[in-house]
Design an enzyme around this catalytic site. Sequence first.
Site, mmCIF file in Angstrom:
data_model
loop_
_atom_site.group_PDB
_atom_site.id
_atom_site.type_symbol
_atom_site.label_atom_id
_atom_site.label_comp_id
_atom_site.label_asym_id
_atom_site.label_seq_id
_atom_site.Cartn_x
_atom_site.Cartn_y
_atom_site.Cartn_z
ATOM 1 N N SER A 173 0.865 -1.184 0.000
ATOM 2 C CA SER A 173 0.000 0.000 0.000
ATOM 3 C C SER A 173 0.892 1.221 0.000
ATOM 4 O O SER A 173 1.816 1.302 0.808
ATOM 5 C CB SER A 173 -0.869 -0.016 1.260
ATOM 6 O OG SER A 173 -1.190 1.297 1.653
ATOM 7 N N ASP A 175 0.103 4.051 0.944
ATOM 8 C CA ASP A 175 -0.272 4.998 1.995
ATOM 9 C C ASP A 175 0.494 4.838 3.305
ATOM 10 O O ASP A 175 0.437 5.708 4.150
ATOM 11 C CB ASP A 175 -1.772 4.863 2.307
ATOM 12 C CG ASP A 175 -2.619 5.329 1.142
ATOM 13 O OD1 ASP A 175 -2.103 6.094 0.325
ATOM 14 O OD2 ASP A 175 -3.788 4.925 1.065
ATOM 15 N N GLN A 309 1.512 8.646 -8.412
ATOM 16 C CA GLN A 309 2.165 8.144 -7.201
ATOM 17 C C GLN A 309 2.271 6.637 -7.154
ATOM 18 O O GLN A 309 3.117 6.076 -6.483
ATOM 19 C CB GLN A 309 1.404 8.634 -5.963
ATOM 20 C CG GLN A 309 1.500 10.121 -5.811
ATOM 21 C CD GLN A 309 0.408 10.686 -4.923
ATOM 22 O OE1 GLN A 309 0.562 10.760 -3.721
ATOM 23 N NE2 GLN A 309 -0.707 11.065 -5.510
ATOM 24 N N GLN A 724 27.327 8.241 -8.002
ATOM 25 C CA GLN A 724 26.698 7.669 -6.815
ATOM 26 C C GLN A 724 26.669 8.650 -5.649
ATOM 27 O O GLN A 724 25.861 8.530 -4.746
ATOM 28 C CB GLN A 724 27.442 6.403 -6.387
ATOM 29 C CG GLN A 724 27.310 5.298 -7.397
ATOM 30 C CD GLN A 724 28.360 4.224 -7.205
ATOM 31 O OE1 GLN A 724 28.164 3.304 -6.458
ATOM 32 N NE2 GLN A 724 29.491 4.371 -7.868
ATOM 33 N N GLN A 725 27.588 9.591 -5.656
ATOM 34 C CA GLN A 725 27.612 10.561 -4.559
ATOM 35 C C GLN A 725 26.705 11.743 -4.847
ATOM 36 O O GLN A 725 26.306 12.456 -3.949
ATOM 37 C CB GLN A 725 29.025 11.092 -4.348
ATOM 38 C CG GLN A 725 29.944 10.076 -3.730
ATOM 39 C CD GLN A 725 31.357 10.598 -3.626
ATOM 40 O OE1 GLN A 725 31.674 11.672 -4.111
ATOM 41 N NE2 GLN A 725 32.202 9.825 -2.987
#
EC number: 2.7.1.11
Length: 842
Positions: A173, A175, A309, A724-725
Amino acid sequence: MDNKVSASPRGSYRKFLEHLSGAGKAIGVLTSGGDAQGMNAAVRAVVRMGIYVGAKVYFIYEGYQGMVDGGSNIVEANWESVSSILQVGGTIIGSARCKAFRTREGRLKAACNLIHRGITNLCVIGGDGSLTGANIFRMEWSGLLEELAQDGKIDNEAVQKYAYLNVVGMVGSIDNDFCGTDMTIGTDSALHRIIEVIDAIMTTAQSHQRTFVLEVMGRHCGYLALVSALACGADWVFLPESPPEEGWEEQMCVKLSENRAQKKRLNIIIVAEGAIDTLNRPITSEKIKELVVTQLGYDTRVTILGHVQRGGTPSAFDRILASRMGVEAVLALLEATPETPACVVSLSGNHAVRLPLVECVQMTQEVQKAMDERRFKDAVQLRGRSFENNLNTYKRLAIKLPDDKIQKSNCNVAVINVGAPAAGMNAAVRSAVRVGIADGHKMFAVYDGFDGFAKGQIKEIRWGDVGGWTGQGGSILGTKRILPGKYLEEIATQIRTHNINAILIIGGFEAYLGLLELSAAREKHEEFCVPMVMVPATVSNNVPGSDFSIGADTALNTITDAYHSMLILGEARTRHEEFCIPMCVVPATISNNVPGSDLSIGCDTGLNMVVETCDRIKQSASGTKRRVFIIETMGGYCGYLANMGGLAAGADAAYIFEEPFDIRDLQSNVEHLTEKMKTTIQRGLVLRNESCSENYTTDFIYQLYSEEGRGVFDCRKNVLGHMQQGGAPSPFDRNFGTKISARAMQWITTKLKESPGKGKRFVSDDSICVLGISKRNVLFQPVAELKNETDFEHRIPKEQWWLKLRPLMKILAKYKTSYDVSDSGQLEPVRHRGGPEEPAAI
Ligand code: ADP
Ligand code: ADP
């Protein structure tokens, strides 16, 4: 099978997976209710772990509907049916809402369909509704079987044989609305989507002086709204659990105009879908917009995020969470007896747990009840200490008390960044500065690490100076690797000159070494006898004393992103030429996300990677279809990124320094991969930590795989390097940075209060600490004590928690291995949220 027990390196006895067998068992896995990113990773883990232990695993398509309908909706899965789904959002087995399953008739049909396939183990991935349904089904099971026998649909033998149904749940979920679990599958990815949008909006609003009202999901739960508000430093947030006080309209407008007066060019207001006022009347985004427009006349836009989302690829954390939980779910099913209640597997802190399903559901429903009855304080408390803490931290950081309301401490506190930059460092500085100011201290920023400290690059830093820092990558204060040892005299002078009473250090292994040097120098320089605390910030995640460091999560996401983009590139090559266009889109987020000068290196690498790969694709019009990617990750000697990146991206092997390997291992890995690539599996991924071996270099491994894979697959290699940094910090790094550093500042305040007397020296070990998280706890550990836990030569902690997850990656890559399950979750009672026994959250 016998319990296989074996001695661990430390002599304690551990239990290994071999004592559990799934032979003769059948497991059904389904996803139900709203979909969420990471569900596929969970399905993959259940299928592979199930097969690993010898059980049969069945996909149940379309949630409960497929179970009721049966037929081709229930299909046995094999190893390859879950190949290449880790990076896919949503759920490949479909999810649905099903009315029929709410009726006994429907469940009778479902039971019949399961029995005919011998399925008596059910793994349900869904929200509280789905899990409630599963539990009802389990309780009714024997009654359903009797009825089926009476109707002649099954025989008595089957009633005996399939007498019990075991149920385990995983909460999927976005949420994060389920009590008992820290994080539900999908929440972290949803936060990624929200933060991406906010970052984008920030840039457009900056140029136009706008107010943005952003509506995020959460009809009953404000977690997404709250955490995204915290992550972006929103001006205001509306949550269902904590409605604004009466008269909020006025207050909000004052706040917005104050912020504008401080030259803030944009306002962000975040609204949870289910936001309400104290009388339970909805507060809508439109209403807020109207208010701002009529009262303040600001140019105001509403953005409703909606299904964005739920979309997109799952974040590294969700993949790891779901993979860990999927494996744990199968273990729980194997260990289930008729007496064990249905359980939910989940993470508490960094620890896998099993919780009774029914109680969790009940507690989740209690929150709603509290809101309905307008007991909002209870609602917040029931959500848990972490929720409450998020809310309090948000309020502290978003709202500045007027100067005359702040009680002055007369203390000066310095904040400094040390080591390589890590995403989230700026969020940490912002939070430290604001909490410090709210606590009455004068805050000082030290620029360019210990080097700058020695040279006197120290300036007072105020509330407004750190506005908008949470989303910035790199280190705004500037950071250097230089240790303080050579400059002790100069630094002591600066501490005296500026009358510094406490120091907060944000950094990686150098920060830790620096702290040790300062600690050792206390006898000689009494200036160092002030409270000092460090919070870990490094992509390598190698600071002793903490499971996590700020920045590691962002770096992990870069690794999975990079792999993912390569996958898309590879697939495009073999299937559709047209994919040349969208191919550039995915990696472009890597480069677009990279602000600031430090990060241009990463940006460049990202772009080069795309261009190079595109070139190669163009050049090789035809070629072999199967491909293996060899990727080198950073981390010094610490294999965290390689290992966890491997788990998140579904690697076939991850070579790290901590687990020595030789030519025989390499040979068996290559052979293993070659065998796999002869099936329908088309992609291989091998990660190599930069310092895993002096001689088995990335080139060597690339050449070895290329040579041995000839005729079956071809190879590409990539060194990820500094990207990556860099990059925009992930939501987790922003929040983690914010909260851990707020916590460190509270500690400093408490220490300073303990000894109001001027000139008091802090000499004890517990006044110079590393703040970290370990399993479920937030700990301040004296740096002197951590010395024994450190491998200084290789700059790593002697014990690293994530090494235990290594076998998991191997199992999911089809290796036989020995998996230590003594740490896996025991069924434990649900802690009443907010109760005294609930562990402290950051
Ligand atoms: P979520 O699982 O996300 O909370 P829902 O509440 O819609 O989503 O539940 C999903 C499905 O689970 C429903 O469509 C239904 O098939 C089943 N379900 C939910 N609640 C029950 C219940 N009380 N009894 C039986 N089945 C249920
Ligand atoms: P807290 O509960 O500490 O206030 P959160 O609500 O942000 O923090 O997260 C809940 C738990 O989940 C924390 O214990 C944290 O360790 C873990 N967690 C959440 N997101 C991540 C992530 N991206 N990487 C690692 N751990 C995470």
